[in-house]
Enzyme design. Structure first.
Site, mmCIF file in Angstrom:
data_model
loop_
_atom_site.group_PDB
_atom_site.id
_atom_site.type_symbol
_atom_site.label_atom_id
_atom_site.label_comp_id
_atom_site.label_asym_id
_atom_site.label_seq_id
_atom_site.Cartn_x
_atom_site.Cartn_y
_atom_site.Cartn_z
ATOM 1 N N ARG A 1 2.154 9.883 6.228
ATOM 2 C CA ARG A 1 1.884 10.079 4.810
ATOM 3 C C ARG A 1 2.734 11.486 4.330
ATOM 4 O O ARG A 1 3.622 11.589 3.160
ATOM 5 C CB ARG A 1 0.463 10.443 4.354
ATOM 6 C CG ARG A 1 -0.125 8.925 4.272
ATOM 7 C CD ARG A 1 -1.593 9.208 4.192
ATOM 8 N NE ARG A 1 -2.135 7.791 4.143
ATOM 9 C CZ ARG A 1 -3.642 7.788 3.966
ATOM 10 N NH1 ARG A 1 -4.249 8.704 3.914
ATOM 11 N NH2 ARG A 1 -4.237 6.494 3.906
ATOM 12 N N LEU B 1 -5.914 6.281 -6.744
ATOM 13 C CA LEU B 1 -5.513 5.947 -5.495
ATOM 14 C C LEU B 1 -4.874 4.334 -5.418
ATOM 15 O O LEU B 1 -5.683 3.324 -5.782
ATOM 16 C CB LEU B 1 -6.424 6.084 -4.230
ATOM 17 C CG LEU B 1 -6.087 5.533 -2.986
ATOM 18 C CD1 LEU B 1 -4.754 6.615 -2.341
ATOM 19 C CD2 LEU B 1 -7.254 5.722 -1.975
ATOM 20 N N HIS C 1 -1.306 11.923 -0.917
ATOM 21 C CA HIS C 1 -1.088 10.376 -0.755
ATOM 22 C C HIS C 1 0.122 9.975 -1.448
ATOM 23 O O HIS C 1 0.235 10.468 -2.597
ATOM 24 C CB HIS C 1 -2.190 9.760 -1.170
ATOM 25 C CG HIS C 1 -2.214 8.454 -0.643
ATOM 26 N ND1 HIS C 1 -1.748 7.361 -1.065
ATOM 27 C CD2 HIS C 1 -3.076 7.697 0.357
ATOM 28 C CE1 HIS C 1 -1.685 6.138 -0.383
ATOM 29 N NE2 HIS C 1 -2.762 6.432 0.444
ATOM 30 N N HIS D 1 -4.953 14.155 -2.055
ATOM 31 C CA HIS D 1 -5.981 13.136 -1.601
ATOM 32 C C HIS D 1 -6.948 13.504 -0.572
ATOM 33 O O HIS D 1 -7.880 13.023 -0.467
ATOM 34 C CB HIS D 1 -4.924 12.039 -0.865
ATOM 35 C CG HIS D 1 -5.673 10.839 -0.317
ATOM 36 N ND1 HIS D 1 -6.562 10.055 -1.153
ATOM 37 C CD2 HIS D 1 -5.717 10.073 1.008
ATOM 38 C CE1 HIS D 1 -7.097 9.099 -0.451
ATOM 39 N NE2 HIS D 1 -6.746 9.135 0.922
ATOM 40 N N GLY E 1 -22.684 10.666 2.795
ATOM 41 C CA GLY E 1 -21.753 9.560 2.951
ATOM 42 C C GLY E 1 -21.669 8.880 4.347
ATOM 43 O O GLY E 1 -22.625 9.033 5.064
ATOM 44 N N GLY F 1 -8.971 0.824 5.482
ATOM 45 C CA GLY F 1 -9.459 0.306 6.741
ATOM 46 C C GLY F 1 -9.734 1.443 7.603
ATOM 47 O O GLY F 1 -9.958 2.643 7.193
ATOM 48 N N GLN G 1 -3.448 17.013 2.366
ATOM 49 C CA GLN G 1 -2.691 15.664 2.221
ATOM 50 C C GLN G 1 -2.490 15.298 0.779
ATOM 51 O O GLN G 1 -3.223 15.114 -0.011
ATOM 52 C CB GLN G 1 -3.311 14.624 2.878
ATOM 53 C CG GLN G 1 -2.588 13.290 3.154
ATOM 54 C CD GLN G 1 -3.127 12.524 4.088
ATOM 55 O OE1 GLN G 1 -4.100 11.990 4.245
ATOM 56 N NE2 GLN G 1 -2.251 12.275 5.261
ATOM 57 N N LEU H 1 -12.004 7.394 7.975
ATOM 58 C CA LEU H 1 -13.456 6.622 8.077
ATOM 59 C C LEU H 1 -13.714 6.495 9.516
ATOM 60 O O LEU H 1 -14.893 6.826 10.016
ATOM 61 C CB LEU H 1 -12.992 5.095 7.723
ATOM 62 C CG LEU H 1 -13.034 4.915 6.164
ATOM 63 C CD1 LEU H 1 -12.946 3.174 5.972
ATOM 64 C CD2 LEU H 1 -14.457 5.251 5.584
ATOM 65 N N ALA I 1 -12.691 4.834 0.080
ATOM 66 C CA ALA I 1 -11.608 4.668 0.943
ATOM 67 C C ALA I 1 -11.377 3.128 1.125
ATOM 68 O O ALA I 1 -12.661 2.064 0.881
ATOM 69 C CB ALA I 1 -12.274 4.794 2.463
ATOM 70 N N PHE J 1 -0.808 0.102 9.598
ATOM 71 C CA PHE J 1 -1.017 1.441 8.549
ATOM 72 C C PHE J 1 0.101 2.103 9.002
ATOM 73 O O PHE J 1 0.853 2.304 10.034
ATOM 74 C CB PHE J 1 -2.415 1.764 8.655
ATOM 75 C CG PHE J 1 -3.127 1.652 7.521
ATOM 76 C CD1 PHE J 1 -3.250 0.670 6.918
ATOM 77 C CD2 PHE J 1 -3.630 3.250 6.946
ATOM 78 C CE1 PHE J 1 -4.158 0.621 5.684
ATOM 79 C CE2 PHE J 1 -4.594 3.060 5.799
ATOM 80 C CZ PHE J 1 -4.671 1.830 5.003
ATOM 81 N N ARG K 1 -2.947 13.655 8.382
ATOM 82 C CA ARG K 1 -3.960 12.601 8.897
ATOM 83 C C ARG K 1 -3.277 11.455 8.617
ATOM 84 O O ARG K 1 -2.556 11.101 7.729
ATOM 85 C CB ARG K 1 -5.175 12.809 8.064
ATOM 86 C CG ARG K 1 -6.111 11.513 8.459
ATOM 87 C CD ARG K 1 -7.370 11.685 7.576
ATOM 88 N NE ARG K 1 -7.316 11.529 6.240
ATOM 89 C CZ ARG K 1 -7.007 10.378 5.357
ATOM 90 N NH1 ARG K 1 -7.121 9.091 6.415
ATOM 91 N NH2 ARG K 1 -7.184 10.091 4.212
ATOM 92 N N GLU L 1 -2.775 2.566 1.135
ATOM 93 C CA GLU L 1 -1.805 2.520 1.876
ATOM 94 C C GLU L 1 -1.876 1.001 2.353
ATOM 95 O O GLU L 1 -0.573 0.566 2.986
ATOM 96 C CB GLU L 1 -1.874 3.272 3.132
ATOM 97 C CG GLU L 1 -0.793 3.441 4.274
ATOM 98 C CD GLU L 1 -1.032 4.653 4.899
ATOM 99 O OE1 GLU L 1 -1.031 5.804 4.317
ATOM 100 O OE2 GLU L 1 -0.872 4.584 6.170
#
Lengths: 562, 270
Positions: free
Chosen positions: A278, A244, A234, A342, A17, A53, A232, A383, A50, A118, A377, A247
């Site tokens: 979150r 998902l 979401h 999440h 990834g 952003g 977490q 990312l 993802a 965000f 987070r 956000e």
């Protein structure tokens, strides 16, 4: 792919990834001979899911200090502030690098990078490509990988970390899924960028490949795991299938409503409302649902007031998902959502250079815990973490590789694994991996979810222990060698059960509420006793827990208000 | 990959308020099987229970749960690829009733029975519905599909983009390398060596990108070679099957024009 009889590299990166590819590129720039191994093709990695952003303090009036503070506050003060400072300081250069690599980021009216708000952030510092940011970045990173001509081992599943006589990690044993053959890979340094463990829960927003393989392999090999209780949820996952919804929706101004049409976030986060962190939003939703103000086990995400033009331009994937799976057009109707598993904030303990507690093993991305996310987070920091700490881990691994001699590991590692795999094939028909995974996932969601109690956690501990026992009787019904997904799922399940056990043990251990870890029997944050990381170590007798201090540089813990 | 029973397939997610096990439908299904790359392919029939809202993946999971053929004979579970279950990873591309689809986003309702599932025909079969699409990644190298900068040098802020370019970049960035366009393209097969629609779209993207433009001649030369842009006969199947709505034909048209100009220039300079 033609293999030399004994593949050997300076640096072997596992997981392709964003973190893995970035690490591999950097290690090669440092002059190392690098190979990248993944159980899927790089472009199929979960980074492509993802949506919203990637964060950086790039806009006027913003500062890395502000980004760092928001991250510290979001982490409920459990993040290590030295690492968070690095994350925030290196973010702008990381975004500019991606931009120069060719990512078609959104622009402002002057043709420069344009950002969006965000959750948990004081500035609009999230840079994005519609709501498919991860996919756009992943492809561009893959292009850079191709440019560098790196060796890749695609569709290879790692089954074991390999050590030399001194106990340093010097390679892996991996299964070539296309042929079913096991191979020993020698390397001076191994970088794990194997991603999260979402499928330990059911449902989860994560792809099916997110089975925490690297975390589990490192854990069993003796590496410390950190803060595994910090899972977490979401706030906006789709009713029914749990997909998902980014956000970005709330970043663009969407409302969360209860069954009375009330924007209930005003009760818990009167300033930030839907854009609180979150953990805060997910808890608020769960309270509405639990107290009978939900709609069929959900709350409503309302985007109607944003208008068709903005939705089609900036939230096309969200619209598609809601339309495809629920038949709801977000332009005209609110969509039912609920908190869903999440992200794993915890992971393999790694320092800011990606070094783990095992000599020769490095880690970056979601599988690692640096720890920049602490107890919770912030959206669009993941990312960012992949590129910032992927680069650092790749560099450190390459430099480390220069300092050690040729890897000397015994062929016995390979023979042991071959015997182990053969023993799985030899098991008589018994338990089914799928049934066990489902039971594990539902147990984790019920007892180790948004809210936890000592009683529920104990019950989960017993269930997971029982499932681990039953795993010994799981059979591999498919005896074929070529692309045997049945065998891989049995191996993945073993990894997930070990991690489930670590999550539950860590959650029992932390007797306070902090970040995503909300215990109804210990509802308060307890800085006097618990401003520390949970350290989880694998022993024959089960998880062994201890603590280590949190690094605080400039932001003393305060009560969080949003 | 391996984990099954995911809730995101329209299979009733246990514990999910609102889902129901009632009113399932018995669906006749035929899957083209092949045990290994060199094995003989054959069709196998099944009848499986499908809840309302099930996707094709839910049917395959049902076979995995109970690997029994339509005439009651035990069989091996069908093998296929899947990962994201939300149509972003491109893994589960297959032929559904002869049409190339993402299995995770294809609802069972409305499909003609028996539903026929087969592997893509333009790529070598690995096993059952799994094919080897690595050629797609190899071909990205052929067109040098990257920004040829060395990221170690500090470059300052990235290039300014016009809104028009940004919008176009968005559309082309949606490609998830699923291979649907190659499957549907009448010109794409091992004999023509055609580079395929998605790669031509990437050429267009790099030709516009301020950082990549400088080396665009190399890419245009690559698409002027045999198997390049002139192999496209404008059947327009690609754009019809692309699950992401990438404007492939428009991009190809633009690359054809650019390649023509490049070709004329090369000819006049020779």
């Amino acid at each position: 792919m033609i293999l030399s009889p004994m593949p050997e590299h300076d640096v072997l990166v596992v997981g392709a990834g964003l973190a893995g590819m970035r690490a591999a590129i950097e290690a090669q720039r440092e002059g190392a001979d690098v190979a990248l191994m993944s159980k899927v093709y790089p472009v199929r990695s979960h980074s492509n899911a993802a949506q919203g952003g990637i964060n950086a303090a790039l806009s006027e009036g913003d500062s890395w200090e502000s980004h760092a503070y928001d991250t510290v506050k979001g982490s409920d003060y459990l993040g290590d502030q030295d690492a968070i400072e690095i994350l925030a300081r290196e973010a702008p250069a990381a975004i500019v690098e991606l931009e120069n690599f060719g990512v078609a980021f959104n622009r402002d009216e002057h043709g420069r990078l344009g950002s969006r708000f965000f959750g948990g952030a004081e500035h609009a510092r999230t840079y994005f490509v519609g709501d498919f940011t991860g996919q756009a970045i992943l492809h561009v990173m893959f292009e850079q990988l191709l440019k560098h001509g790196l060796t890749t081992y695609d569709e290879w599943f790692v089954t074991q970390l390999v050590k030399d006589d001194q106990g340093a990690v010097r390679g892996v044993v991996a299964l070539d899924m296309k042929s079913g053959r096991l191979e020993l890979f020698r390397a001076k340094a191994v970088v794990f960028a194997t991603g999260g463990m979402g499928r330990v829960y059911e449902p989860s927003t994560n792809a099916l490949i997110c089975t925490g393989d690297g975390m589990a392999l490192a854990y069993r090999a003796g590496a410390n795991l950190l803060d595994m209780e910090m899972v977490q949820f979401h706030p906006t996952t789709l009713k029914g299938n749990g997909a998902l919804l980014s956000e970005a929706a709330r970043g663009e101004g969407a409302y969360l409503l209860n069954k009375d049409g009330e924007r209930f976030m005003k009760k818990t986060a009167p300033n930030k409302m839907e854009l609180a962190s979150r953990d805060v939003v997910s808890r608020a939703e769960q309270v509405e649902i639990n107290e009978g103000r939900g709609v069929d086990g959900c709350v409503l995400l309302d985007m109607r007031h944003l208008g068709a033009e903005l939705i089609l331009e900036r939230l096309p994937q969200i619209r598609e998902l809601a339309l495809e799976f629920l038949g709801v057009d977000i332009i005209h109707e609110p969509v039912p959502v609920r908190p869903g598993m999440h992200y794993q904030m915890g992971g393999i303990k790694a320092d800011v250079e990606g070094r783990t507690t095992l000599d020769g093993l490095f880690a970056a991305g979601e599988c690692a815990c640096v720890s920049v996310h602490g107890g919770n987070r912030l959206g669009a920091n993941s990312l960012l973490e992949t590129v910032v700490f992927g680069r650092r881990a790749g560099r450190a691994a390459a430099q480390y590789a220069k300092s050690v001699g040729a890897p000397r590991v015994s062929e016995a590692w390979l023979r042991d694994e071959e015997r182990f795999i053969a023993s799985l094939f030899d098991r008589p028909p018994g338990e089914r991996a799928a049934a066990l995974r489902l039971e594990m996932g539902q147990t984790m969601t019920r007892d180790v979810g948004v809210f936890r109690t000592g009683e529920g956690l104990e019950s989960a501990r017993r269930t997971i222990a029982e499932l681990k026992e039953r795993w010994e009787r799981v059979s591999v019904g498919d005896k074929g060698r070529v692309f045997n997904t049945n065998l891989v799922s049995v191996l993945e399940l073993r990894n997930m059960l070990d991690l489930a056990e670590a999550v539950v043990a860590s959650a029992i251990f932390r007797t306070e509420s902090r970040g995503a870890h909300a215990r109804l029997d210990y509802p308060k944050r307890d800085d006097a006793n618990w401003l520390v990381h949970t350290v989880c170590r694998h022993t024959a007798a089960g998880p062994e827990l201890s603590t280590m201090p949190v690094v605080i540089t400039r932001w003393e813990p305060e009560e969080r208000h949003y | 990959m391996g984990v099954d029973d995911p809730g995101r397939t329209g299979a009733p997610a246990p514990g999910d308020a609102g889902s129901t096990r009632a009113s399932t439908e018995r669906v006749a299904l035929r899957v083209r099987r092949q045990a290994s790359p060199s094995a003989r392919p054959y069709w196998e029939a099944y009848v499986v229970e499908a809840p309302p809202g099930a996707t094709v993946i839910a049917l395959l999971l049902e076979i995995r749960r109970r690997p029994v053929t339509a005439d009651g004979r035990p069989t091996t579970p069908v093998v296929w690829e899947m990962s994201c279950l939300e149509e972003v990873c491109g893994a589960c591309t297959m032929l559904v009733n002869g049409r190339v689809r993402q299995a995770c986003a294809t609802l069972v309702a409305g499909l003609r029975r028996p539903i026929r599932l087969a592997p893509l025909t333009k790529f070598p079969v690995v096993r059952d519905l799994v094919v080897d699409r690595s050629v797609m990644f190899e071909q990205l190298k052929r067109i040098r599909a990257w920004v040829a900068i060395d990221g170690t040098a500090p470059r300052g802020p990235g290039p300014r983009f016009s809104e028009q370019l940004r919008q176009w970049g968005y559309e082309l960035s949606k490609c998830m390398t699923c291979g649907a366009c190659l499957e549907a393209c009448p010109q794409y097969n091992p004999w023509t060596g055609f580079i395929g629609p998605t790669n031509l779209a990437w050429v267009d993207y790099f030709g516009l990108h301020p950082n990549a433009r400088a080396t665009q001649d190399e890419r245009l030369d690559a698409v002027l070679a045999p198997g390049g842009v002139q192999t496209c006969a404008n059947a327009q199947n690609c754009v019809r099957v692309c699950p992401k709505g990438v404007p492939l034909t428009e991009a190809i048209y633009r690359v054809k024009r650019a390649a023509l100009v490049r070709g004329l220039r090369r000819w006049s300079e020779s």
